[in-house]
Design a protein around this motif. Sequence first.
Motif: not given
Length: 202
Positions: A29-45
């Motif tokens: 289970a995962e919310s869209v907000a949780e997904h977006s946060f880790r996506t942003a960290v990955i994107g930065f990297t």
Amino acid sequence: MKNLAHFFFEVGMLKRTPRTGFQFLGSGAESVAEHSFRTAVIGFTLARLDGQVDVGRVLQLCLFHDVPEARLGDLNYVNKKYVQADEQRAVDDLAATLPFGEEYRQTLAEFAARESRESLLAHDADQLEMILALKEYKDLGNRYADEWYPFCVRRLKTDLACRLAEDIWTTDSTRWWFDNDSDWWVNGSHGGNPVDCPDDKC
């Protein structure tokens, strides 16, 4: 300012909007907000490793890419076979209320077009976040994660993301915190005396 207050409440809805693909995976289970946060960290990297792109732009694309789902919900690949969502209308309606509405509209358009290097990295960050989640559930025994993984990899657009995906899939998701060689898990301290344990409990 009232419209901005509405916008922030709308973004907050993403915390309560579930990522629906996990229904078909069978666990997780995962919310869209949780997904977006880790996506942003990955994107930065990815952007920093790439070294040729606008890091801030990649972050912006990652942070905003799923904001329309506050109005549309998250449509997974099965849903999208049968449901046609008017995402552009959702984008335009929100943009009309924002002082940076045109920038918001352009951000979503760039993400959807997948033409700029920044947008390709943002899309790859989106998929890598899913791959990380799949690996976490694979490590907990979900056998379907192995079937989903190749499709996620085929969606990746950059060699950088492909290389990272391979390492993610071969890395135990608990290794970042669990160290088998440490006495910490016995003593609760580094060095120190072992915690007393009655013979019949050890």
